[in-house]
Every structure is written in structure tokens, then in C-alpha cells.
Design a protein around this motif. Structure first.
Motif, PDB file in Angstrom:
ATOM      1  N   LYS A   1      76.408  11.441 -22.266  1.00 51.40           N
ATOM      2  CA  LYS A   1      76.948  10.092 -21.976  1.00 51.40           C
ATOM      3  C   LYS A   1      75.898   9.032 -22.234  1.00 51.40           C
ATOM      4  O   LYS A   1      76.204   7.976 -22.802  1.00 51.40           O
ATOM      5  CB  LYS A   1      77.430   9.989 -20.520  1.00 51.40           C
ATOM      6  N   GLY A   2      74.666   9.295 -21.845  1.00 56.33           N
ATOM      7  CA  GLY A   2      73.584   8.338 -22.050  1.00 56.33           C
ATOM      8  C   GLY A   2      73.349   8.028 -23.510  1.00 56.33           C
ATOM      9  O   GLY A   2      73.042   6.889 -23.876  1.00 56.33           O
ATOM     10  N   MET A   3      73.495   9.053 -24.378  1.00 55.33           N
ATOM     11  CA  MET A   3      73.318   8.847 -25.819  1.00 55.33           C
ATOM     12  C   MET A   3      74.381   7.918 -26.395  1.00 55.33           C
ATOM     13  O   MET A   3      74.145   7.251 -27.398  1.00 55.33           O
ATOM     14  CB  MET A   3      73.369  10.177 -26.548  1.00 55.33           C
ATOM     15  N   VAL A   4      75.536   7.900 -25.767  1.00 51.42           N
ATOM     16  CA  VAL A   4      76.623   7.043 -26.235  1.00 51.42           C
ATOM     17  C   VAL A   4      76.506   5.656 -25.601  1.00 51.42           C
ATOM     18  O   VAL A   4      76.521   4.640 -26.304  1.00 51.42           O
ATOM     19  CB  VAL A   4      77.998   7.684 -25.916  1.00 51.42           C
ATOM     20  N   ILE A   5      76.341   5.604 -24.305  1.00 50.35           N
ATOM     21  CA  ILE A   5      76.285   4.326 -23.582  1.00 50.35           C
ATOM     22  C   ILE A   5      75.126   3.464 -24.081  1.00 50.35           C
ATOM     23  O   ILE A   5      75.235   2.237 -24.136  1.00 50.35           O
ATOM     24  CB  ILE A   5      76.203   4.571 -22.063  1.00 50.35           C
ATOM     25  N   ALA A   6      74.031   4.083 -24.490  1.00 51.81           N
ATOM     26  CA  ALA A   6      72.866   3.339 -24.975  1.00 51.81           C
ATOM     27  C   ALA A   6      73.193   2.475 -26.186  1.00 51.81           C
ATOM     28  O   ALA A   6      72.497   1.498 -26.448  1.00 51.81           O
ATOM     29  CB  ALA A   6      71.737   4.306 -25.319  1.00 51.81           C
ATOM     30  N   LEU A   7      74.269   2.808 -26.896  1.00 51.92           N
ATOM     31  CA  LEU A   7      74.643   2.043 -28.081  1.00 51.92           C
ATOM     32  C   LEU A   7      75.800   1.069 -27.829  1.00 51.92           C
ATOM     33  O   LEU A   7      76.372   0.528 -28.769  1.00 51.92           O
ATOM     34  CB  LEU A   7      74.970   2.988 -29.239  1.00 51.92           C
ATOM     35  N   PHE A   8      76.133   0.834 -26.561  1.00 49.37           N
ATOM     36  CA  PHE A   8      77.128  -0.189 -26.205  1.00 49.37           C
ATOM     37  C   PHE A   8      76.473  -1.568 -26.276  1.00 49.37           C
ATOM     38  O   PHE A   8      75.296  -1.724 -25.941  1.00 49.37           O
ATOM     39  CB  PHE A   8      77.622  -0.015 -24.770  1.00 49.37           C
TER      40      PHE A   8
ATOM     41  N   LEU B   1      76.498  -5.418 -24.578  1.00 47.85           N
ATOM     42  CA  LEU B   1      76.658  -5.812 -23.166  1.00 47.85           C
ATOM     43  C   LEU B   1      78.122  -6.004 -22.805  1.00 47.85           C
ATOM     44  O   LEU B   1      78.563  -5.589 -21.729  1.00 47.85           O
ATOM     45  CB  LEU B   1      75.847  -7.076 -22.871  1.00 47.85           C
ATOM     46  N   ASP B   2      78.898  -6.622 -23.690  1.00 42.57           N
ATOM     47  CA  ASP B   2      80.330  -6.804 -23.428  1.00 42.57           C
ATOM     48  C   ASP B   2      81.056  -5.467 -23.341  1.00 42.57           C
ATOM     49  O   ASP B   2      81.929  -5.270 -22.493  1.00 42.57           O
ATOM     50  CB  ASP B   2      80.981  -7.682 -24.504  1.00 42.57           C
ATOM     51  N   GLU B   3      80.699  -4.554 -24.228  1.00 44.69           N
ATOM     52  CA  GLU B   3      81.312  -3.227 -24.198  1.00 44.69           C
ATOM     53  C   GLU B   3      80.961  -2.503 -22.904  1.00 44.69           C
ATOM     54  O   GLU B   3      81.811  -1.829 -22.312  1.00 44.69           O
ATOM     55  CB  GLU B   3      80.865  -2.411 -25.412  1.00 44.69           C
ATOM     56  N   TYR B   4      79.737  -2.662 -22.464  1.00 48.68           N
ATOM     57  CA  TYR B   4      79.338  -2.031 -21.208  1.00 48.68           C
ATOM     58  C   TYR B   4      80.136  -2.621 -20.044  1.00 48.68           C
ATOM     59  O   TYR B   4      80.575  -1.875 -19.154  1.00 48.68           O
ATOM     60  CB  TYR B   4      77.836  -2.187 -20.962  1.00 48.68           C
ATOM     61  N   GLN B   5      80.352  -3.914 -20.054  1.00 53.07           N
ATOM     62  CA  GLN B   5      81.149  -4.549 -18.997  1.00 53.07           C
ATOM     63  C   GLN B   5      82.576  -3.992 -19.012  1.00 53.07           C
ATOM     64  O   GLN B   5      83.153  -3.739 -17.950  1.00 53.07           O
ATOM     65  CB  GLN B   5      81.158  -6.074 -19.171  1.00 53.07           C
ATOM     66  N   SER B   6      83.141  -3.802 -20.182  1.00 49.81           N
ATOM     67  CA  SER B   6      84.484  -3.205 -20.284  1.00 49.81           C
ATOM     68  C   SER B   6      84.457  -1.757 -19.800  1.00 49.81           C
ATOM     69  O   SER B   6      85.365  -1.312 -19.093  1.00 49.81           O
ATOM     70  CB  SER B   6      84.976  -3.232 -21.731  1.00 49.81           C
ATOM     71  N   TYR B   7      83.423  -1.043 -20.176  1.00 47.93           N
ATOM     72  CA  TYR B   7      83.283   0.370 -19.812  1.00 47.93           C
ATOM     73  C   TYR B   7      83.244   0.552 -18.296  1.00 47.93           C
ATOM     74  O   TYR B   7      83.934   1.421 -17.753  1.00 47.93           O
ATOM     75  CB  TYR B   7      82.017   0.939 -20.466  1.00 47.93           C
ATOM     76  N   ILE B   8      82.463  -0.259 -17.602  1.00 45.15           N
ATOM     77  CA  ILE B   8      82.328  -0.051 -16.156  1.00 45.15           C
ATOM     78  C   ILE B   8      83.608  -0.399 -15.400  1.00 45.15           C
ATOM     79  O   ILE B   8      83.784   0.044 -14.270  1.00 45.15           O
ATOM     80  CB  ILE B   8      81.104  -0.789 -15.560  1.00 45.15           C
ATOM     81  N   GLN B   9      84.508  -1.139 -16.019  1.00 43.50           N
ATOM     82  CA  GLN B   9      85.789  -1.442 -15.380  1.00 43.50           C
ATOM     83  C   GLN B   9      86.684  -0.200 -15.283  1.00 43.50           C
ATOM     84  O   GLN B   9      87.529  -0.105 -14.412  1.00 43.50           O
ATOM     85  CB  GLN B   9      86.536  -2.541 -16.157  1.00 43.50           C
ATOM     86  N   ASN B  10      86.493   0.727 -16.204  1.00 46.06           N
ATOM     87  CA  ASN B  10      87.341   1.919 -16.238  1.00 46.06           C
ATOM     88  C   ASN B  10      86.523   3.129 -16.704  1.00 46.06           C
ATOM     89  O   ASN B  10      86.952   3.884 -17.559  1.00 46.06           O
ATOM     90  CB  ASN B  10      88.535   1.671 -17.169  1.00 46.06           C
ATOM     91  N   SER B  11      85.347   3.299 -16.126  1.00 42.05           N
ATOM     92  CA  SER B  11      84.423   4.322 -16.603  1.00 42.05           C
ATOM     93  C   SER B  11      84.969   5.745 -16.463  1.00 42.05           C
ATOM     94  O   SER B  11      84.702   6.594 -17.321  1.00 42.05           O
ATOM     95  CB  SER B  11      83.066   4.200 -15.916  1.00 42.05           C
TER      96      SER B  11
END
Length: 137
Positions: A87-94, A96-106
Motif C-alpha cells: 500500500k505504501g508503494m502505491v500511496i507514495a505516488l498519490f 495531495l488531492d488524490e490522498y484527500q480523496s483516498y482517506i475519505q473512503n480508504s
């Protein structure tokens, strides 16, 4: 948009998969973000899995294809440390906006992410046989 975000989006490449007006938010995220990242990270994901089996499943290369497919699925579903590393290998390439979307429905997106990783590795199971042959030289 920051330089990092612009760089990441250009580096990852275009959307992969079908995106249309009926696509859910999770499906959009999957095809616009997850699939391009997984394609970009493919060689690393394969290398990480090879390292995992070399350390944890020393007899992996002697398994049947069906057993190898099962090991791929079980390793990612049941080994939490390994799963978190992927997961870290993928999330590291988000971005900031994508990360904000991701944490809404992680939770849902993590499930999609790991299913995509499992399928990607399963579709390349022949590489794990080649690895075994290369080691004998």
C-alpha cells in the motif's frame, strides 16, 4: 497544483480502464489513479514479491501454478506487514488531492488496490518460474 502533483500525474501516464458518466467515485479513482500507479510500479511490485517468497516461502518455486496463485493471494490478504508495504508503494505516488480523496473512503479503495495487485501478480506468475530458473545458473 504543486510541482510534485504535476510531475506525478505526468509521470504516471493516462487513465487506464473505462471511465464514463456512470462510473462510481471509487471506479474513477481506480482507473485514474490506482491503475496507472500499479502499471508504473509493476517491476517493483514483482521484485518485492520475489523477495517476499525468497524470505518466507523457500519452496515457492517448486509449487504448482495453482499453489503459486494461492500463495500470491494469501500473502497479500493475510500478511498485514507485507500488505501495508505494498500500500505504501502505491500511496507514495498519490497527489495531495488524490490522498484527500483516498482517506475519505480508504477501506473500499484499499480493497480495490490490493485486488488489483493480486491480479497483476497472478497474471505474471510465469515470471516467478523464470526467477527460479535464473537462480540455478
Amino acid at each position: 497544483m504543486s510541482q510534485r502533483d504535476t510531475f506525478l500525474q505526468e509521470f504516471r501516464g493516462p487513465t487506464l480502464g473505462t471511465v464514463n458518466a456512470q462510473s462510481s467515485a471509487d471506479e474513477l479513482f481506480q482507473n485514474e489513479v490506482l491503475r496507472p500507479i500499479l502499471k508504473l510500479q509493476n517491476d517493483l511490485l514483482v521484485a518485492v514479491f520475489i523477495n517476499y517468497v525468497n524470505k518466507n516461502k523457500t519452496d515457492f518455486y517448486s509449487y504448482t501454478v495453482e499453489k503459486k496463485l494461492s500463495v500470491i493471494e494469501n500473502a497479500i490478504q493475510k500478511d498485514i506487514k507485507f500488505r501495508n508495504s505494498l500500500k505504501g508503494m502505491v500511496i507514495a505516488l498519490f497527489t495531495l488531492d488524490e490522498y484527500q480523496s483516498y482517506i475519505q473512503n480508504s477501506s473500499s479503495l484499499n480493497k480495490r488496490m490490493m485486488n488489483l495487485v493480486i491480479e497483476r501478480l497472478k497474471n505474471q506468475v510465469q515470471l516467478f518460474e523464470l526467477e527460479s530458473n535464473n537462480e540455478s545458473f
